[in-house]
Design an enzyme around this catalytic site. Sequence first.
Site, PDB file in Angstrom:
ATOM      1  N   ALA A  15     -11.338 -18.157   0.377  1.00 31.74           N
ATOM      2  CA  ALA A  15     -12.631 -18.712  -0.031  1.00 31.74           C
ATOM      3  C   ALA A  15     -13.644 -18.775   1.101  1.00 31.74           C
ATOM      4  O   ALA A  15     -14.837 -18.951   0.843  1.00 31.74           O
ATOM      5  CB  ALA A  15     -12.432 -20.114  -0.625  1.00 31.74           C
ATOM      6  N   TYR A 158      -4.842   0.337   1.713  1.00 35.77           N
ATOM      7  CA  TYR A 158      -5.605  -0.580   0.864  1.00 35.77           C
ATOM      8  C   TYR A 158      -5.425  -0.226  -0.606  1.00 35.77           C
ATOM      9  O   TYR A 158      -5.142  -1.084  -1.445  1.00 35.77           O
ATOM     10  CB  TYR A 158      -7.070  -0.493   1.276  1.00 35.77           C
ATOM     11  CG  TYR A 158      -8.013  -1.456   0.597  1.00 35.77           C
ATOM     12  CD1 TYR A 158      -7.768  -2.822   0.572  1.00 35.77           C
ATOM     13  CD2 TYR A 158      -9.201  -0.998   0.019  1.00 35.77           C
ATOM     14  CE1 TYR A 158      -8.650  -3.702  -0.023  1.00 35.77           C
ATOM     15  CE2 TYR A 158     -10.097  -1.862  -0.578  1.00 35.77           C
ATOM     16  CZ  TYR A 158      -9.821  -3.223  -0.603  1.00 35.77           C
ATOM     17  OH  TYR A 158     -10.710  -4.091  -1.187  1.00 35.77           O
ATOM     18  N   ALA A 160      -2.997   1.511  -1.967  1.00 39.90           N
ATOM     19  CA  ALA A 160      -1.612   1.281  -2.385  1.00 39.90           C
ATOM     20  C   ALA A 160      -1.390  -0.176  -2.742  1.00 39.90           C
ATOM     21  O   ALA A 160      -0.761  -0.497  -3.767  1.00 39.90           O
ATOM     22  CB  ALA A 160      -0.657   1.709  -1.268  1.00 39.90           C
TER      23      ALA A 160
END
Length: 253
Positions: A15, A158, A160
Site C-alpha cells: 500500500a 515478471y 512468469a
Amino acid sequence: MQIDLTNKTALITGATGQLGRVMARTLAKCGANIAIHYRSNEAQALELQDEIHSFGSRAVIVQADVTNLESILGMKAVIEENLGTVDIVVANAVVQYQWTSILEQAPEDYASQFDSCVMQSVYLAKAFAPAMMEQKWGRFVGINTECVMQNFPTQSAYIAGKRGMDGVYRVLAKEIGEHQITVNQVAPGWTISERDRANKTEHSESYEQTVPLKRRGTDQEIANAVAFLASDLASFITGAYVPVSGGNVMPSI
C-alpha cells in the site's frame, strides 16, 4: 449510483507503493477502513494512515513479508484486532528486481516473482478466504499487468510470476464463488504515478502511439477499477482479467 464500501475492511498489500497508496486513498474515500500493508517503508505507511483518518475512515498499518505464510497470519491477527474481519483483499505487492534477458536473468529473480505473485496469492487466500466464506461476502482483487499479453524481451521473470498468479486467481474464483466471493484481476498498462508527476515523465510518445486512446493511464484510473471490482456494483463479475490499458492489450474470445 455510487461505489459504497461503508463498513467494509480492505487490506491492500504494497500500500505504500506508487499505485498502492492511491488504491488505499480511493477505497477509503468510498467508505472502507484500510489495512495499510508495508514491507519496509513505515514512514510512508504512517503518512498514508493520517491521510485516511482525515477522510473519516479507520486505518491500521501492518508490516509483513507477503512471501511468508506465518508473516501474513501475523498481519491478519493485527488487522482483526484493530479493524475486524477483512472483507476485501487487494494483492498489489511484488518484489522489484532488474529486468534483463532470460540468458542473463538470475534464477533467484524467477523465484522472487513466483513467491511474490503466486505464493502471496495462495497465502492471502488461506488467511482471509475462510472468514469471507463464513459471512458469504468477499472480494479478492489481484494486480496483474498488461505485460502478460505482450511477452516483450527482458520481461520473462515478471511475466512468469504474473501468469502463475492468473492461474491461481482463476481457480480460486471457481472454488469459492458459491460463497458469494468474487476473485478478479486488474491489469494496468504503463501507468502515470506520483513519481512521474514529480519527475515530469508523464509522457512517452513511442508508447502512447501504441495505445488506442493515445495516452498513458493514471494511477487514479487503476484505483477506480479496483474500487469497482471491490463493490457490490461488480457482484456478478468473477474470474475476470481486466486490462486498464487504454486498449493497448485486448483479451480475445
